[in-house]
Design a protein around this motif. Structure first.
Motif, PDB file in Angstrom:
ATOM      1  N   ARG A  84       0.857  -1.192   0.000  1.00  0.00           N
ATOM      2  CA  ARG A  84       0.000   0.000   0.000  1.00  0.00           C
ATOM      3  C   ARG A  84       0.888   1.235   0.000  1.00  0.00           C
ATOM      4  O   ARG A  84       1.792   1.368   0.821  1.00  0.00           O
ATOM      5  CB  ARG A  84      -0.914   0.013   1.228  1.00  0.00           C
ATOM      6  CG  ARG A  84      -1.941   1.153   1.195  1.00  0.00           C
ATOM      7  CD  ARG A  84      -2.797   1.194   2.452  1.00  0.00           C
ATOM      8  NE  ARG A  84      -2.041   1.644   3.617  1.00  0.00           N
ATOM      9  CZ  ARG A  84      -1.742   0.876   4.659  1.00  0.00           C
ATOM     10  NH1 ARG A  84      -2.118  -0.388   4.689  1.00  0.00           N
ATOM     11  NH2 ARG A  84      -1.045   1.364   5.679  1.00  0.00           N
ATOM     12  N   GLN A  85       0.609   2.159  -0.924  1.00  0.00           N
ATOM     13  CA  GLN A  85       1.357   3.403  -1.036  1.00  0.00           C
ATOM     14  C   GLN A  85       0.868   4.416   0.010  1.00  0.00           C
ATOM     15  O   GLN A  85      -0.232   4.276   0.566  1.00  0.00           O
ATOM     16  CB  GLN A  85       1.156   4.004  -2.431  1.00  0.00           C
ATOM     17  CG  GLN A  85       1.531   3.065  -3.574  1.00  0.00           C
ATOM     18  CD  GLN A  85       3.018   3.007  -3.779  1.00  0.00           C
ATOM     19  OE1 GLN A  85       3.708   2.241  -3.119  1.00  0.00           O
ATOM     20  NE2 GLN A  85       3.517   3.820  -4.685  1.00  0.00           N
ATOM     21  N   PRO A  86       1.636   5.459   0.265  1.00  0.00           N
ATOM     22  CA  PRO A  86       1.201   6.477   1.230  1.00  0.00           C
ATOM     23  C   PRO A  86      -0.121   7.134   0.858  1.00  0.00           C
ATOM     24  O   PRO A  86      -0.864   7.578   1.736  1.00  0.00           O
ATOM     25  CB  PRO A  86       2.350   7.502   1.195  1.00  0.00           C
ATOM     26  CG  PRO A  86       3.543   6.709   0.807  1.00  0.00           C
ATOM     27  CD  PRO A  86       3.034   5.693  -0.174  1.00  0.00           C
ATOM     28  N   ASP A  87      -0.456   7.208  -0.441  1.00  0.00           N
ATOM     29  CA  ASP A  87      -1.719   7.824  -0.858  1.00  0.00           C
ATOM     30  C   ASP A  87      -2.895   6.852  -0.807  1.00  0.00           C
ATOM     31  O   ASP A  87      -4.002   7.190  -1.202  1.00  0.00           O
ATOM     32  CB  ASP A  87      -1.591   8.422  -2.269  1.00  0.00           C
ATOM     33  CG  ASP A  87      -1.336   7.360  -3.350  1.00  0.00           C
ATOM     34  OD1 ASP A  87      -1.286   6.154  -3.014  1.00  0.00           O
ATOM     35  OD2 ASP A  87      -1.180   7.749  -4.525  1.00  0.00           O
ATOM     36  N   GLY A  88      -2.651   5.616  -0.329  1.00  0.00           N
ATOM     37  CA  GLY A  88      -3.721   4.629  -0.196  1.00  0.00           C
ATOM     38  C   GLY A  88      -3.886   3.724  -1.396  1.00  0.00           C
ATOM     39  O   GLY A  88      -4.695   2.788  -1.342  1.00  0.00           O
ATOM     40  N   SER A  89      -3.146   3.959  -2.462  1.00  0.00           N
ATOM     41  CA  SER A  89      -3.228   3.085  -3.634  1.00  0.00           C
ATOM     42  C   SER A  89      -2.376   1.837  -3.407  1.00  0.00           C
ATOM     43  O   SER A  89      -1.540   1.784  -2.491  1.00  0.00           O
ATOM     44  CB  SER A  89      -2.767   3.830  -4.889  1.00  0.00           C
ATOM     45  OG  SER A  89      -1.393   4.189  -4.786  1.00  0.00           O
ATOM     46  N   TYR A  90      -2.572   0.841  -4.262  1.00  0.00           N
ATOM     47  CA  TYR A  90      -1.873  -0.439  -4.110  1.00  0.00           C
ATOM     48  C   TYR A  90      -1.051  -0.738  -5.357  1.00  0.00           C
ATOM     49  O   TYR A  90      -1.481  -0.469  -6.488  1.00  0.00           O
ATOM     50  CB  TYR A  90      -2.880  -1.566  -3.867  1.00  0.00           C
ATOM     51  CG  TYR A  90      -3.637  -1.400  -2.569  1.00  0.00           C
ATOM     52  CD1 TYR A  90      -3.105  -1.856  -1.367  1.00  0.00           C
ATOM     53  CD2 TYR A  90      -4.874  -0.760  -2.546  1.00  0.00           C
ATOM     54  CE1 TYR A  90      -3.785  -1.695  -0.176  1.00  0.00           C
ATOM     55  CE2 TYR A  90      -5.566  -0.593  -1.357  1.00  0.00           C
ATOM     56  CZ  TYR A  90      -5.021  -1.062  -0.175  1.00  0.00           C
ATOM     57  OH  TYR A  90      -5.704  -0.886   1.000  1.00  0.00           O
ATOM     58  N   HIS A  91       0.131  -1.316  -5.158  1.00  0.00           N
ATOM     59  CA  HIS A  91       1.027  -1.645  -6.256  1.00  0.00           C
ATOM     60  C   HIS A  91       1.666  -3.013  -6.021  1.00  0.00           C
ATOM     61  O   HIS A  91       1.772  -3.476  -4.879  1.00  0.00           O
ATOM     62  CB  HIS A  91       2.146  -0.597  -6.384  1.00  0.00           C
ATOM     63  CG  HIS A  91       1.719   0.697  -6.981  1.00  0.00           C
ATOM     64  ND1 HIS A  91       0.855   1.567  -6.351  1.00  0.00           N
ATOM     65  CD2 HIS A  91       2.033   1.272  -8.181  1.00  0.00           C
ATOM     66  CE1 HIS A  91       0.661   2.631  -7.121  1.00  0.00           C
ATOM     67  NE2 HIS A  91       1.366   2.474  -8.227  1.00  0.00           N
ATOM     68  N   LEU A  92       2.101  -3.626  -7.120  1.00  0.00           N
ATOM     69  CA  LEU A  92       2.939  -4.810  -7.052  1.00  0.00           C
ATOM     70  C   LEU A  92       4.367  -4.391  -7.365  1.00  0.00           C
ATOM     71  O   LEU A  92       4.623  -3.750  -8.387  1.00  0.00           O
ATOM     72  CB  LEU A  92       2.485  -5.872  -8.060  1.00  0.00           C
ATOM     73  CG  LEU A  92       3.312  -7.168  -8.019  1.00  0.00           C
ATOM     74  CD1 LEU A  92       3.006  -7.951  -6.754  1.00  0.00           C
ATOM     75  CD2 LEU A  92       3.057  -8.015  -9.265  1.00  0.00           C
ATOM     76  N   TYR A  93       5.292  -4.753  -6.485  1.00  0.00           N
ATOM     77  CA  TYR A  93       6.690  -4.371  -6.615  1.00  0.00           C
ATOM     78  C   TYR A  93       7.548  -5.564  -7.060  1.00  0.00           C
ATOM     79  O   TYR A  93       7.305  -6.703  -6.655  1.00  0.00           O
ATOM     80  CB  TYR A  93       7.245  -3.880  -5.279  1.00  0.00           C
ATOM     81  CG  TYR A  93       6.941  -2.442  -4.963  1.00  0.00           C
ATOM     82  CD1 TYR A  93       7.941  -1.472  -5.029  1.00  0.00           C
ATOM     83  CD2 TYR A  93       5.668  -2.040  -4.592  1.00  0.00           C
ATOM     84  CE1 TYR A  93       7.678  -0.146  -4.727  1.00  0.00           C
ATOM     85  CE2 TYR A  93       5.388  -0.717  -4.284  1.00  0.00           C
ATOM     86  CZ  TYR A  93       6.401   0.224  -4.362  1.00  0.00           C
ATOM     87  OH  TYR A  93       6.136   1.550  -4.070  1.00  0.00           O
ATOM     88  N   GLY A  94       8.566  -5.243  -7.861  1.00  0.00           N
ATOM     89  CA  GLY A  94       9.667  -6.167  -8.087  1.00  0.00           C
ATOM     90  C   GLY A  94      10.858  -5.676  -7.297  1.00  0.00           C
ATOM     91  O   GLY A  94      11.218  -4.496  -7.365  1.00  0.00           O
ATOM     92  N   LEU A  95      11.473  -6.562  -6.516  1.00  0.00           N
ATOM     93  CA  LEU A  95      12.568  -6.191  -5.618  1.00  0.00           C
ATOM     94  C   LEU A  95      13.836  -6.963  -5.955  1.00  0.00           C
ATOM     95  O   LEU A  95      13.778  -8.129  -6.368  1.00  0.00           O
ATOM     96  CB  LEU A  95      12.184  -6.481  -4.167  1.00  0.00           C
ATOM     97  CG  LEU A  95      10.936  -5.776  -3.615  1.00  0.00           C
ATOM     98  CD1 LEU A  95      10.607  -6.305  -2.225  1.00  0.00           C
ATOM     99  CD2 LEU A  95      11.128  -4.275  -3.584  1.00  0.00           C
ATOM    100  N   THR A  96      14.968  -6.327  -5.729  1.00  0.00           N
ATOM    101  CA  THR A  96      16.248  -7.014  -5.863  1.00  0.00           C
ATOM    102  C   THR A  96      16.463  -7.940  -4.669  1.00  0.00           C
ATOM    103  O   THR A  96      15.692  -7.940  -3.699  1.00  0.00           O
ATOM    104  CB  THR A  96      17.412  -6.015  -5.923  1.00  0.00           C
ATOM    105  OG1 THR A  96      17.564  -5.401  -4.633  1.00  0.00           O
ATOM    106  CG2 THR A  96      17.186  -4.950  -6.980  1.00  0.00           C
ATOM    107  N   ALA A  97      17.557  -8.696  -4.736  1.00  0.00           N
ATOM    108  CA  ALA A  97      17.888  -9.619  -3.649  1.00  0.00           C
ATOM    109  C   ALA A  97      18.165  -8.899  -2.342  1.00  0.00           C
ATOM    110  O   ALA A  97      18.091  -9.496  -1.268  1.00  0.00           O
ATOM    111  CB  ALA A  97      19.091 -10.471  -4.036  1.00  0.00           C
ATOM    112  N   ARG A  98      18.473  -7.583  -2.387  1.00  0.00           N
ATOM    113  CA  ARG A  98      18.706  -6.807  -1.174  1.00  0.00           C
ATOM    114  C   ARG A  98      17.656  -5.725  -0.967  1.00  0.00           C
ATOM    115  O   ARG A  98      17.892  -4.713  -0.308  1.00  0.00           O
ATOM    116  CB  ARG A  98      20.115  -6.223  -1.176  1.00  0.00           C
ATOM    117  CG  ARG A  98      21.190  -7.307  -1.045  1.00  0.00           C
ATOM    118  CD  ARG A  98      22.585  -6.723  -0.965  1.00  0.00           C
ATOM    119  NE  ARG A  98      22.812  -6.021   0.304  1.00  0.00           N
ATOM    120  CZ  ARG A  98      23.263  -6.608   1.411  1.00  0.00           C
ATOM    121  NH1 ARG A  98      23.511  -7.904   1.429  1.00  0.00           N
ATOM    122  NH2 ARG A  98      23.468  -5.909   2.496  1.00  0.00           N
TER     123      ARG A  98
END
Length: 366
Positions: free
Chosen positions: A35-49
């Protein structure tokens, strides 16, 4: 990344682009909804760190995702009792398809692909009959609905494929729910959770139940080792002061092995394990409790308790290069095991991570 996405999208529209892989999406190691600070939702891709490579918008709160085994494509699922699943091209940022649960059904927030990536399997609730089903979707042709098979129980929450096969472990939580009652649990006194093993054609190969005095221990989340050993996490639907063990290990044909923490450490979990994962070497499992702010680590053979890590509102966990990588509702991504194995690190984001951290199979954490 936006410029690269635009370039790839343009090539795809002309039909000139080669087949894309996860490297074209920046080689993410993990997927996580937030959940973003503005209340919206996202799917993230993250690195190994824990650095963000991309984030793509969702129409509502996401729970977990399924990563396609070849294409840079992720299916993000709504939290129970949501009815949407969004197929996202993680290289171009485009939405490839939107799945809607059939009438009278809802998703449970998880899914899995067949070994060749042609079929997506989605745990679903046939809520008028309190029957668990696994939806089958044609991932090779626009995700049209192919049909469904029985899950082997009530409340199928997570599904995971056993490596090298098209056999799927299903965590049937045993809890009856109905959207008209929100997230209320309707059958606690007589719930019957189980771990089932099913094939794509609907054959149930095995079903595992815990002793009757543990029938309120809802089997919810799964991790699978390369050799097919399954770890499952549970959530106790009784007085949390006397909850039974919250994790177990299983191999088809054997009895489950319970993972038991020391008494004081176990009580701090407050009867709730939110996620589970094998370590990269398969020697350990970890479970999380956002209620207790704990990650507990056990031996993956005999279930012996090894140690714990404290992190406020922690829930997502998966294998990392050293120990485990975890996410929390505070926006933290962390790794290592804080003094036990060394190499501990954290990365903080201005988001609230949802419950799960999904490892992309092609990517080896480093």
């Amino acid at each position: 990344m936006a410029t690269r996405r635009g370039f790839l999208a343009g090539l795809l529209s002309t039909g000139l682009a080669p087949a894309l892989g996860w490297a074209d999406a920046g080689d993410p190691a993990y997927l996580a909804a937030a959940r973003q600070p503005d209340g919206s939702y996202h799917l993230y891709g993250l690195t190994a760190r824990g650095a963000a490579i991309f984030h793509l918008p969702l129409p509502g709160r996401g729970h977990a995702a399924a990563a396609h085994p070849q294409r840079p494509e992720a299916v993000a699922f709504a939290r129970r009792p949501g009815t949407f699943a969004i197929v996202l091209d993680c290289a171009t940022g485009e939405t490839r398809a939107r799945l809607e649960a059939p009438e009278g059904r809802h998703f449970y927030g998880h899914g899995a692909f067949s070994a060749d990536g042609t079929v997506l399997l989605t745990p679903e609730n046939d809520f008028e009959t309190a029957r668990g089903v696994i939806g089958l979707w044609d991932a090779a042709h626009g995700y049209a609905r192919l049909g469904e098979i029985a899950s082997g129980g009530t409340g199928p929450h997570e599904i995971r494929r056993l490596p090298g096969t098209d056999i799927f472990a299903v965590a049937n939580g045993g809890i009856e729910t109905h959207p008209a009652s929100g997230r209320a649990k309707l059958n606690i006194p007589f719930m019957q959770p189980n771990l089932s093993y099913v094939t794509l054609d609907g054959t149930e190969l095995d079903r595992v139940e815990l002793p009757h005095d543990m029938h309120r221990n809802s089997i919810r989340h799964l991790s699978v080792r390369d050799d097919g050993r399954v770890a499952f996490a549970m959530q106790w639907q009784g007085d949390t002061r006397d909850s039974p063990p919250l994790a177990a290990l299983h191999r088809r044909g054997d009895d489950p092995v319970l993972a038991v923490a020391e008494a004081d450490a176990h009580r701090r979990m407050q009867g709730y394990a939110g996620s589970i994962a094998f370590s990269a070497d398969g020697a350990r499992i970890a479970i999380t409790s956002p209620r207790g702010g704990l990650i507990q680590v056990f031996d993956a053979e005999d279930g012996r308790w090894l140690h714990q890590i404290e992190s406020r509102d922690v829930c997502g966990v998966n294998a990392g290069a050293s120990g485990f990588v975890y996410t929390s509702g505070t926006g933290r991504v962390g790794g290592g095991t804080e003094g036990v194995e060394g190499g501990a690190w954290t990365a903080d984001h201005a988001v609230a991570w949802d419950n799960h951290l999904v490892r992309i199979a092609q990517t080896v954490p480093a």
